[in-house]
Write a protein that holds these residues in place. Structure first.
Motif, PDB file in Angstrom:
ATOM      1  N   TRP A   1     113.485  24.471 -63.447  1.00 32.95           N
ATOM      2  CA  TRP A   1     113.606  24.515 -61.990  1.00 32.95           C
ATOM      3  C   TRP A   1     113.832  23.112 -61.428  1.00 32.95           C
ATOM      4  N   ALA A   2     113.157  22.117 -61.996  1.00 36.00           N
ATOM      5  CA  ALA A   2     113.335  20.733 -61.524  1.00 36.00           C
ATOM      6  C   ALA A   2     114.786  20.300 -61.734  1.00 36.00           C
TER       7      ALA A   2
ATOM      8  N   PHE B   1     117.089  22.201 -59.192  1.00 37.61           N
ATOM      9  CA  PHE B   1     117.074  21.636 -57.834  1.00 37.61           C
ATOM     10  C   PHE B   1     117.755  20.264 -57.823  1.00 37.61           C
ATOM     11  N   GLY B   2     117.600  19.520 -58.913  1.00 40.76           N
ATOM     12  CA  GLY B   2     118.299  18.237 -59.017  1.00 40.76           C
ATOM     13  C   GLY B   2     119.805  18.427 -58.977  1.00 40.76           C
TER      14      GLY B   2
ATOM     15  N   VAL C   1     121.359  20.852 -57.562  1.00 40.78           N
ATOM     16  CA  VAL C   1     121.711  21.220 -56.180  1.00 40.78           C
ATOM     17  C   VAL C   1     121.910  19.951 -55.350  1.00 40.78           C
TER      18      VAL C   1
END
Lengths: 218, 354
Positions: free
Chosen positions: B339-340, B343-344, B346
């Protein structure tokens, strides 16, 4: 280039990093101050766990606060300068953003290590009742991952335009409004709990924040 | 003259006969009860109009103006009572209860309220609050059917309650931390069913002091007793604590007025609910009618399975409810990292510069 970006981000956010590191070190030590005997009744053991549990909410809170500060600091100078400096660099946008992301991620390491050391010190100092165990490494790993996830979320939001931030806020506000209106209409719609579960339960992005953040547990 | 003396002596002997006295006392008691009920009815007829509310076997008298609220609470209460006490709850039909909202102005309760099983509620009570009070009153009535051994084992009243994760987690913490050899043998794998029974206070004979605790625990228990509790056993206490004499520790604990089983009332009630659930609607009836037998055997009869199977089944349920610790599953760790990175990515694909 990465070293320069890391250096500038360190200069901007060093106070926050140092305070976060200090807090991360002290938190586990303070949480075990009531652990004092190996021979305790179940009631005393439960009281000890309750005391430790009362501190547990501070771990994800601290992780979020550090991540939010670093994510905002990473972009604050660019936002103030309207991104003129970044646009003048002979690198693509994604490359520049990656450097900023990486520099901020590196600055998450000191608080994570501080929490590990603090947890190890607390586990060594505290007298743990029979049957209970300490989890310093698991606690530190969870703290580091929670910081990483929160940092990435806030970094992505901060990297977007004001319009993007507006969209995100509009969606959140819209969900709240819909929930209020359906409740007022007497409809049995649980939108916020449903979305909360999707976010907080496996495999949701915030699942790492759930559970018991307890240095001493069964 | 002789015949008068003889008949007087016979009369005195008859009056002093314990059985006859018992019978007369019972008659007087019955008459007193009937008189008080009649007086209560007369009193209530003069002062208040009472409604009789029925929910299942619950029979509740309440003031007419309170009847609707009490009825809603009674329906909730009956469902819960029926789920725990089963057929035995039907006996409540013979024991009407009187629900009375306590006035804030401090007026004393009318006499007729206290002539029935009284259940008091606050005037601001919700239906759920009224239900809780009625359950408490009904449980008090049902407890009167239990003999002393069973009532002592239960301690506080047994309330219907579905097992919550929080309750199971608390009992799990007890199983892990209780300073008792019996509890440890129950917790360890493979478990010792006899120790589990002992830890719950279900002893089929034997010395509870040695079954529940080892020598160190006995000494620790004596050390934790107040000076007043040890007052009559000063020499033995000193020999136990200073001379490390286990025999004297045992003697002090034997002399203690009350020694709680290592597992708490919450754990015992959780076990009792599990047994009653396993035994079906007739379980509580079988439990209370087994007076004279060891409590563990009575639970086995109530549940319809052996006592050992019952405690092991209960133990398995408690272990299955182990609280989730901070430990990180590998999959959770990788998912958080994923998930990290997502989002990075994104952030890298931001539209700001387009």
């Amino acid at each position: 280039m990465f070293r320069m970006i890391l250096f500038t981000q360190w200069k901007w956010s060093r106070l926050a990093v140092l305070l976060g590191t200090l807090a991360a070190f002290l938190l586990p030590i303070l949480s075990v101050q009531h652990a004092g005997s190996r021979e305790v009744t179940p009631w005393e053991a439960r009281m000890l766990l309750t005391s430790i549990q009362s501190w547990s909410v501070l771990y994800p809170t601290l992780a979020t606060a550090i991540a939010l500060t670093l994510a905002l600091m990473a972009w604050s100078a660019d936002h103030r300068g309207r991104h003129v400096y970044a646009l003048s660099l002979p690198v693509p946008r994604w490359h520049y953003a990656l450097q900023r992301f990486g520099a901020g991620a590196v600055l998450l390491i000191p608080p994570a290590i501080a929490l590990l050391i603090g947890a190890l010190v607390a586990a060594a100092l505290a007298t743990i009742p029979h049957g209970l165990q300490t989890y310093p490494v698991a606690l530190a790993a969870r703290f580091a991952l929670a910081m990483a996830v929160a940092y990435a979320v806030f970094f992505a939001i901060s990297a977007g335009t004001t319009r993007t931030a507006g969209y995100v806020l509009s969606i959140v506000g819209g969900i709240i409004v819909v929930q209020i209106l359906t409740a007022a209409a007497g409809l049995d719609v649980h939108l916020i709990p449903f979305i909360g579960d999707r976010l907080l339960l496996w495999p949701g992005p915030l699942e790492i924040f759930s559970g018991r953040w307890m240095l001493i547990d069964v | 003259m002789c015949s008068v003396l003889l008949s007087t002596a016979l009369l005195v002997a008859t009056i002093q006969d314990p059985a006859a006295l018992q019978r007369r006392l019972a008659q007087v008691d019955a008459l007193r009860h009937r008189a008080s009920v009649v007086a209560a009815r007369g009193d209530s007829a003069r002062q208040e109009q009472l409604d009789t509310i029925r929910a299942g076997a619950l029979v509740i008298l309440a003031r007419r103006l309170d009847a609707d609220r009490v009825r809603r609470g009674a329906e909730i209460a009956w469902r819960q009572l029926d789920s725990l006490y089963g057929d035995e709850a039907a006996t409540l039909a013979a024991r009407p209860m009187m629900f009375w909202f306590v006035q804030r102005d401090g007026h004393p309760l009318p006499v007729y309220v206290t002539e029935y099983q009284p259940v008091l509620g606050d005037s601001s009570s919700t239906a759920a609050d009224i239900a809780r009070q009625l359950i408490s009153g009904a449980a008090t009535v049902l407890r009167q059917n239990a003999d002393t051994a069973l009532a002592d084992w239960f301690g506080p009243l047994l309330f219907p309650m579905s097992p919550s994760p929080a309750e199971v987690a608390r009992i799990y913490v007890e199983l892990v931390t209780a300073p008792s050899a019996a509890v440890r043998r129950c917790y360890q794998s493979p478990p010792d069913a006899a120790s589990c029974r002992a830890a719950l206070g279900l002893l089929d004979g034997g010395d509870r002091v040695t079954l529940w605790f080892d020598a160190d625990e006995r000494r620790a228990l004596v050390a934790k007793m107040s000076a007043m509790d040890r007052a009559g056993q000063r020499a033995e206490s000193d020999a136990c604590l200073l001379g490390q004499s286990d025999e004297n520790c045992i003697a002090v604990l034997h002399a203690a007025s009350y020694l709680e089983p290592p597992l708490s009332v919450e754990a015992r009630h959780s076990f009792a609910r599990a047994a009653l659930l396993a035994g079906g609607r007739g379980a509580y009836g079988r439990l209370v009618r087994g007076a004279g037998r060891p409590v563990s055997q009575r639970f086995a009869a109530a549940a319809g399975i052996s006592a050992d199977s019952l405690v092991l089944r209960w133990r398995a349920a408690i272990l299955a409810g182990r609280p989730k610790t901070v430990t990180l599953a590998t999959a959770s760790g990788w998912m958080a990292l994923g998930w990290a990175i997502a989002f990075g990515l994104v952030a890298l694909r931001s539209t700001r510069w387009r």
